[in-house]
Design a protein around this motif. Structure first.
Motif, PDB file in Angstrom:
ATOM      1  N   LEU A 200     -14.250 -38.176   9.908  1.00  0.00           N
ATOM      2  CA  LEU A 200     -13.513 -37.620   8.779  1.00  0.00           C
ATOM      3  C   LEU A 200     -14.383 -37.340   7.559  1.00  0.00           C
ATOM      4  N   GLU A 201     -15.558 -37.964   7.502  1.00  0.00           N
ATOM      5  CA  GLU A 201     -16.407 -37.842   6.315  1.00  0.00           C
ATOM      6  C   GLU A 201     -16.944 -36.423   6.146  1.00  0.00           C
ATOM      7  N   ARG A 202     -16.803 -35.879   4.938  1.00  0.00           N
ATOM      8  CA  ARG A 202     -17.237 -34.516   4.668  1.00  0.00           C
ATOM      9  C   ARG A 202     -18.645 -34.435   4.093  1.00  0.00           C
ATOM     10  N   GLU A 203     -19.095 -35.479   3.427  1.00  0.00           N
ATOM     11  CA  GLU A 203     -20.433 -35.456   2.833  1.00  0.00           C
ATOM     12  C   GLU A 203     -21.472 -35.760   3.916  1.00  0.00           C
ATOM     13  N   PRO A 204     -22.424 -34.842   4.146  1.00  0.00           N
ATOM     14  CA  PRO A 204     -23.396 -35.009   5.241  1.00  0.00           C
ATOM     15  C   PRO A 204     -24.188 -36.312   5.159  1.00  0.00           C
ATOM     16  N   ASP A 205     -24.634 -36.697   3.955  1.00  0.00           N
ATOM     17  CA  ASP A 205     -25.450 -37.909   3.836  1.00  0.00           C
ATOM     18  C   ASP A 205     -24.653 -39.149   4.212  1.00  0.00           C
ATOM     19  N   VAL A 206     -23.415 -39.215   3.740  1.00  0.00           N
ATOM     20  CA  VAL A 206     -22.571 -40.378   4.050  1.00  0.00           C
ATOM     21  C   VAL A 206     -22.229 -40.390   5.526  1.00  0.00           C
ATOM     22  N   ARG A 207     -21.920 -39.212   6.089  1.00  0.00           N
ATOM     23  CA  ARG A 207     -21.602 -39.132   7.513  1.00  0.00           C
ATOM     24  C   ARG A 207     -22.784 -39.584   8.361  1.00  0.00           C
ATOM     25  N   ALA A 208     -23.994 -39.194   7.955  1.00  0.00           N
ATOM     26  CA  ALA A 208     -25.186 -39.606   8.689  1.00  0.00           C
ATOM     27  C   ALA A 208     -25.377 -41.118   8.642  1.00  0.00           C
ATOM     28  N   GLN A 209     -25.109 -41.727   7.497  1.00  0.00           N
ATOM     29  CA  GLN A 209     -25.220 -43.181   7.377  1.00  0.00           C
ATOM     30  C   GLN A 209     -24.220 -43.881   8.291  1.00  0.00           C
ATOM     31  N   LEU A 210     -22.990 -43.362   8.322  1.00  0.00           N
ATOM     32  CA  LEU A 210     -21.963 -43.952   9.175  1.00  0.00           C
ATOM     33  C   LEU A 210     -22.349 -43.803  10.650  1.00  0.00           C
ATOM     34  N   GLN A 211     -22.843 -42.629  11.020  1.00  0.00           N
ATOM     35  CA  GLN A 211     -23.233 -42.400  12.408  1.00  0.00           C
ATOM     36  C   GLN A 211     -24.396 -43.299  12.804  1.00  0.00           C
ATOM     37  N   GLN A 212     -25.296 -43.552  11.862  1.00  0.00           N
ATOM     38  CA  GLN A 212     -26.419 -44.439  12.132  1.00  0.00           C
ATOM     39  C   GLN A 212     -25.939 -45.861  12.374  1.00  0.00           C
ATOM     40  N   GLN A 213     -24.949 -46.299  11.602  1.00  0.00           N
ATOM     41  CA  GLN A 213     -24.393 -47.629  11.811  1.00  0.00           C
ATOM     42  C   GLN A 213     -23.738 -47.735  13.183  1.00  0.00           C
ATOM     43  N   VAL A 214     -23.005 -46.692  13.581  1.00  0.00           N
ATOM     44  CA  VAL A 214     -22.355 -46.692  14.887  1.00  0.00           C
ATOM     45  C   VAL A 214     -23.397 -46.720  15.997  1.00  0.00           C
ATOM     46  N   ALA A 215     -24.455 -45.910  15.839  1.00  0.00           N
ATOM     47  CA  ALA A 215     -25.514 -45.877  16.845  1.00  0.00           C
ATOM     48  C   ALA A 215     -26.212 -47.220  16.967  1.00  0.00           C
ATOM     49  N   GLY A 216     -26.220 -47.990  15.868  1.00  0.00           N
ATOM     50  CA  GLY A 216     -26.837 -49.307  15.885  1.00  0.00           C
ATOM     51  C   GLY A 216     -25.937 -50.394  16.439  1.00  0.00           C
ATOM     52  N   GLY A 217     -24.722 -50.012  16.859  1.00  0.00           N
ATOM     53  CA  GLY A 217     -23.826 -50.980  17.484  1.00  0.00           C
ATOM     54  C   GLY A 217     -22.683 -51.456  16.610  1.00  0.00           C
ATOM     55  N   MET A 218     -22.622 -51.001  15.361  1.00  0.00           N
ATOM     56  CA  MET A 218     -21.524 -51.399  14.484  1.00  0.00           C
ATOM     57  C   MET A 218     -20.356 -50.427  14.658  1.00  0.00           C
ATOM     58  N   THR A 219     -19.213 -50.921  15.026  1.00  0.00           N
ATOM     59  CA  THR A 219     -18.043 -50.062  15.188  1.00  0.00           C
ATOM     60  C   THR A 219     -16.994 -50.311  14.110  1.00  0.00           C
ATOM     61  N   ARG A 220     -17.060 -51.483  13.481  1.00  0.00           N
ATOM     62  CA  ARG A 220     -16.092 -51.826  12.436  1.00  0.00           C
ATOM     63  C   ARG A 220     -16.780 -52.580  11.309  1.00  0.00           C
ATOM     64  N   ILE A 221     -16.239 -52.422  10.107  1.00  0.00           N
ATOM     65  CA  ILE A 221     -16.671 -53.214   8.956  1.00  0.00           C
ATOM     66  C   ILE A 221     -15.429 -53.856   8.355  1.00  0.00           C
ATOM     67  N   SER A 222     -15.500 -55.142   8.113  1.00  0.00           N
ATOM     68  CA  SER A 222     -14.379 -55.865   7.514  1.00  0.00           C
ATOM     69  C   SER A 222     -14.739 -56.288   6.094  1.00  0.00           C
ATOM     70  N   SER A 223     -13.765 -56.299   5.227  1.00  0.00           N
ATOM     71  CA  SER A 223     -13.947 -56.787   3.873  1.00  0.00           C
ATOM     72  C   SER A 223     -12.626 -57.383   3.398  1.00  0.00           C
ATOM     73  N   THR A 224     -12.665 -58.006   2.240  1.00  0.00           N
ATOM     74  CA  THR A 224     -11.494 -58.708   1.724  1.00  0.00           C
ATOM     75  C   THR A 224     -11.285 -58.369   0.257  1.00  0.00           C
ATOM     76  N   LEU A 225     -10.056 -58.113  -0.123  1.00  0.00           N
ATOM     77  CA  LEU A 225      -9.714 -57.806  -1.504  1.00  0.00           C
ATOM     78  C   LEU A 225      -8.502 -58.627  -1.924  1.00  0.00           C
ATOM     79  N   TRP A 226      -8.596 -59.277  -3.097  1.00  0.00           N
ATOM     80  CA  TRP A 226      -7.485 -60.031  -3.662  1.00  0.00           C
ATOM     81  C   TRP A 226      -6.846 -59.207  -4.778  1.00  0.00           C
ATOM     82  N   VAL A 227      -5.525 -59.082  -4.761  1.00  0.00           N
ATOM     83  CA  VAL A 227      -4.784 -58.315  -5.762  1.00  0.00           C
ATOM     84  C   VAL A 227      -3.709 -59.216  -6.361  1.00  0.00           C
TER      85      VAL A 227
END
Length: 272
Positions: A200-227
């Motif tokens: 879904l990412e439209r910015e080429p640089d960000v999309r490339a970073q995401l694809q690099q993470q996937v190629a490295g074996g990362m399929t998900r990122i988890s984080s936590t937010l308190w509201v």
């Protein structure tokens, strides 16, 4: 790339937001909770437009496996303020990195709409011009990199930046009552599908970073937010593996929403 630069980049990527899937629900006990990304984003954004300002405090550490328990290879700390305006987000922040056995190194930055100023660790004490103005359109690759890093910091300082960017690739895995320093709050656990985010990412640089993470074996990122009960972000947490450095664990606390803050460029006489 120097470690302090890499950590600035990671800070921008690590303080990610929230998302959703099922319809809105209200717990029988505790604070109301939402499970739809757009509802959560709209609620937090509306609150921010009212409050406008907050104080930000960041703390974390890097574990590299070479030190004993409780002995991180590096600690990360920082304090600052942010102001959210229609024209963009302004940030005044100082980050301090402390390597095991070494003296702390501090990096300061002031980011305003259309302006970026950095005070690098290489600035000498007593330097009459410790600040550098960074131009994102510069022909110098190093300067453009610094401008990008400053943009990442702004995104990290605004709790809704990544919520909005990755909303369609995320879901709320859990929403539970969990007070922060005595303040009632809902802890949202968020999972981002990196494959979907890359598609879904439209910015080429960000999309490339995401694809690099996937190629490295990362399929998900988890984080936590308190509201809190007024839809104010009060804390976020994330962990991220950094190849060649270790695992960065980071916590950001937001305080004093709505309290006036002063964010201005450094004096012209102190800028290179």
């Amino acid at each position: 790339m120097p470690t302090w630069i890499l950590l600035l980049a990671v800070l921008g990527a690590s303080l990610t937001g929230c998302a959703g899937a099922p319809p809105q629900q209200t717990a029988a006990r505790g604070l109301p909770k939402v499970y739809d990304v757009r509802e959560l984003l709209d609620a937090v954004t509306a609150r921010q437009r009212t409050d406008r300002t907050a104080i930000l405090q960041v703390a974390g550490h890097v574990e590299d496996g070479t030190h004993g328990p409780g002995e991180p290879a590096m600690t990360v700390g920082g304090t600052g303020a942010l102001r959210i305006e229609d024209s963009g987000v302004s940030v005044d922040f100082t980050q301090t990195l402390t390597h095991s056995g070494e003296a702390p190194k501090s990096t300061g930055f002031v980011v305003l709409p259309g302006q970026v100023f950095l005070r690098l660790p290489s600035a000498q004490p007593g330097d009459p011009r410790p600040w550098t103005k960074v131009d994102a359109a510069s022909g110098d690759a190093a300067e453009r990199t610094l401008a990008t890093l400053a943009t990442n910091i702004v995104d990290s300082a605004d709790p809704t930046a990544d919520i909005s960017r990755f909303a369609d690739a995320s879901l709320v895995a859990d929403a539970s009552d969990d007070p922060v320093d005595g303040t009632p709050a809902v802890r949202y656990t968020i999972v981002v599908d990196l494959n979907r985010a890359a598609e879904l990412e439209r910015e080429p640089d960000v999309r490339a970073q995401l694809q690099q993470q996937v190629a490295g074996g990362m399929t998900r990122i988890s984080s936590t937010l308190w509201v809190d009960a007024e839809n104010r972000p009060v804390r976020s947490e994330a962990r991220q593996d950094m190849p060649g450095i270790g695992t960065l664990a980071m916590t950001a606390d937001y305080r004093s929403w709505g309290t006036p803050v002063l964010i201005t460029p450094p004096p012209a006489s102190q800028v290179r």
